[in-house]
Design a protein around this motif. Sequence first.
Motif, PDB file in Angstrom:
ATOM      1  N   THR A 121       3.441   7.734  -7.246  1.00 31.84           N
ATOM      2  CA  THR A 121       2.641   6.258  -7.211  1.00 31.84           C
ATOM      3  C   THR A 121       3.069   5.255  -8.338  1.00 31.84           C
ATOM      4  O   THR A 121       3.427   4.090  -7.709  1.00 31.84           O
ATOM      5  CB  THR A 121       1.223   6.470  -7.476  1.00 31.84           C
ATOM      6  OG1 THR A 121       0.740   7.402  -6.528  1.00 31.84           O
ATOM      7  CG2 THR A 121       0.309   5.086  -7.255  1.00 31.84           C
ATOM      8  N   MET A 125       5.128   2.007  -6.858  1.00 35.66           N
ATOM      9  CA  MET A 125       4.594   0.522  -7.743  1.00 35.66           C
ATOM     10  C   MET A 125       5.806  -0.213  -8.184  1.00 35.66           C
ATOM     11  O   MET A 125       5.685  -1.539  -8.025  1.00 35.66           O
ATOM     12  CB  MET A 125       3.659   0.861  -8.870  1.00 35.66           C
ATOM     13  CG  MET A 125       2.210   1.325  -8.493  1.00 35.66           C
ATOM     14  SD  MET A 125       1.269  -0.117  -7.794  1.00 35.66           S
ATOM     15  CE  MET A 125       1.043  -1.045  -9.352  1.00 35.66           C
ATOM     16  N   ILE A 128       7.191  -1.685  -4.853  1.00 40.99           N
ATOM     17  CA  ILE A 128       6.030  -2.521  -4.187  1.00 40.99           C
ATOM     18  C   ILE A 128       6.427  -3.992  -5.035  1.00 40.99           C
ATOM     19  O   ILE A 128       6.691  -4.989  -4.635  1.00 40.99           O
ATOM     20  CB  ILE A 128       4.637  -2.342  -4.309  1.00 40.99           C
ATOM     21  CG1 ILE A 128       4.472  -1.254  -3.458  1.00 40.99           C
ATOM     22  CG2 ILE A 128       3.825  -3.270  -4.137  1.00 40.99           C
ATOM     23  CD1 ILE A 128       3.171  -0.440  -3.650  1.00 40.99           C
ATOM     24  N   SER A 142       5.399  -3.140 -12.890  1.00 38.67           N
ATOM     25  CA  SER A 142       4.345  -2.687 -12.250  1.00 38.67           C
ATOM     26  C   SER A 142       4.463  -0.969 -12.504  1.00 38.67           C
ATOM     27  O   SER A 142       3.340  -0.448 -12.390  1.00 38.67           O
ATOM     28  CB  SER A 142       4.688  -2.958 -10.806  1.00 38.67           C
ATOM     29  OG  SER A 142       4.702  -4.551 -10.645  1.00 38.67           O
ATOM     30  N   TYR A 146       1.357   1.069 -13.994  1.00 41.50           N
ATOM     31  CA  TYR A 146       0.491   2.199 -13.335  1.00 41.50           C
ATOM     32  C   TYR A 146       0.711   3.398 -14.294  1.00 41.50           C
ATOM     33  O   TYR A 146      -0.107   3.929 -14.336  1.00 41.50           O
ATOM     34  CB  TYR A 146       0.760   2.516 -11.981  1.00 41.50           C
ATOM     35  CG  TYR A 146       0.058   3.338 -11.269  1.00 41.50           C
ATOM     36  CD1 TYR A 146      -1.323   2.983 -10.958  1.00 41.50           C
ATOM     37  CD2 TYR A 146       0.355   4.669 -11.168  1.00 41.50           C
ATOM     38  CE1 TYR A 146      -2.330   3.832 -10.081  1.00 41.50           C
ATOM     39  CE2 TYR A 146      -0.414   5.679 -10.595  1.00 41.50           C
ATOM     40  CZ  TYR A 146      -1.662   5.259 -10.158  1.00 41.50           C
ATOM     41  OH  TYR A 146      -2.527   6.008  -9.555  1.00 41.50           O
ATOM     42  N   CYS A 170      -0.660   2.997  -1.689  1.00 38.37           N
ATOM     43  CA  CYS A 170       0.480   2.057  -2.456  1.00 38.37           C
ATOM     44  C   CYS A 170       1.696   2.163  -0.981  1.00 38.37           C
ATOM     45  O   CYS A 170       2.417   1.357  -0.994  1.00 38.37           O
ATOM     46  CB  CYS A 170       0.910   2.814  -3.667  1.00 38.37           C
ATOM     47  SG  CYS A 170      -0.142   2.201  -5.034  1.00 38.37           S
ATOM     48  N   PRO A 395      -4.247  -0.514  -8.631  1.00 39.31           N
ATOM     49  CA  PRO A 395      -2.920  -1.002  -8.463  1.00 39.31           C
ATOM     50  C   PRO A 395      -2.552  -2.626  -8.216  1.00 39.31           C
ATOM     51  O   PRO A 395      -1.478  -2.990  -8.620  1.00 39.31           O
ATOM     52  CB  PRO A 395      -2.377   0.075  -7.331  1.00 39.31           C
ATOM     53  CG  PRO A 395      -3.333   1.231  -7.422  1.00 39.31           C
ATOM     54  CD  PRO A 395      -4.593   0.419  -8.114  1.00 39.31           C
ATOM     55  N   LEU A 399       0.118  -5.206 -10.148  1.00 35.87           N
ATOM     56  CA  LEU A 399       0.958  -5.877  -9.763  1.00 35.87           C
ATOM     57  C   LEU A 399       0.789  -7.302  -9.950  1.00 35.87           C
ATOM     58  O   LEU A 399       1.780  -8.084 -10.559  1.00 35.87           O
ATOM     59  CB  LEU A 399       0.825  -5.747  -8.230  1.00 35.87           C
ATOM     60  CG  LEU A 399       1.395  -4.363  -7.409  1.00 35.87           C
ATOM     61  CD1 LEU A 399       0.825  -4.432  -6.226  1.00 35.87           C
ATOM     62  CD2 LEU A 399       2.922  -4.405  -7.782  1.00 35.87           C
TER      63      LEU A 399
END
Length: 430
Positions: A121, A125, A128, A142, A146, A170, A395, A399
């Motif tokens: 994850t 992140m 993303i 990011s 996380y 995610c 999350p 971001l």
Amino acid sequence: MSKVKYVFVIMIFLSCYLHMYFLYHNPGQSFNNPEVYDASLTEVYGDKVLKYGSFDAVYYSITAEQLLSKGFLGFASTAPNAYVTPGQPVYLAIIFGIADLTGGDHLLFAKIANMLLSIATSVLMFYIGFNIFGKIWVGFLSGFGYMLYFPQYHYFRALLTEIPAIFLFCLSLLLFVLAIKKNNAKYHILFGIIFSILLMFRPSPAPLVLIGIGIIVYNNSVKNSLRIAILWLIGPILIIAPWVVRNLIVLNEFILFSSQENPLFAGTNPFELEDYGEMMNKANEMGISQKEAAHLRIEEGFRSHPALWISWYVFGKTIYLFQRPSAISLYMNNNSFFVKPIYLYHYMTIISAIFATVIFRKRGSVFCLSLMIIMYIAVSNVFIVNDRYGFFIMPIFILLGSYMIYISVKHYKDFISSLSKHFKARLKWD
């Protein structure tokens, strides 16, 4: 190794180290102190509660074992039901099945699977943040953001829905962003499938797809929008439809997600002013279901005490979602040295995300992410809320907060640079 790859490796290494630390030491009262649980239930399930970290986790594990041994899904029941969505029981059943084939321990295999998803994850992140904002350092902020967020290190050891659900959330968000950027049918199909699997773990994010639909319609012609809609529908047809058909055949009911009525009913207790047991007794005395009782209580509450009930559904429940990092209260006694920094980080993440929302609200990416948070809160506040449900949407806060930090640092560096050039020019002139 390039600078970017070096930072990326450090992020993954730190995430692995922290997960291994918590896996080995296994801190937290829910794993070590039976007094945090109701005595009547610990008598029934004994050490299993401490092993799995919560009663819900015990029920999920029993459901998964039952699915493997008897071939049907029945949560907290010896008969088939649809009390919960099938995602978590099926996920655990697959892990338990692999453990059985290799002679491994069910719980250890489940923790390792959760650990891998949790580490992944942080990687998601990064991608993303990079793909949404187009800045690699927003991606790193990011990912690190996380990775440093505490609740994952509790929940990967408990057999609950948080870790797989957040991973799928995610992943679906990344696939959606890639589908928009590349306009590739493959990504649209994968998004529909992964998002549908997510809803089999947690149905509450379902309305967020409306934001995606809005983005598609805004950026595409009617014809292309319909083409994308068809691609998205492959996921629900493959994933959700079989569950609905199963419920029609086995239970003779149309159940899209689950038959659970308690979250709606339990959420009709403003600021917990009433005793929950008395609420249940009144509903039983009236001979009505929890869903019917919930509707009656909501109607009566908004009519008789509008200020109380409006404040509860708008502000009170939102505070319950984000008042603290999820599960941190289970670490207050023996681990208080790191509790304050965890609280501070939690609040700073939320505050920085709010600043980003206010300052950059006209930027499409920030607006859409902010709208996701608002819509998720609105849906969650209909039901019972606690910090577990707040953790799910964090999350998105990370971001937004990462973008805010990146822009702030960039403006600071630009200011210092311009100031330096100014003084150099003055000195040269003098």
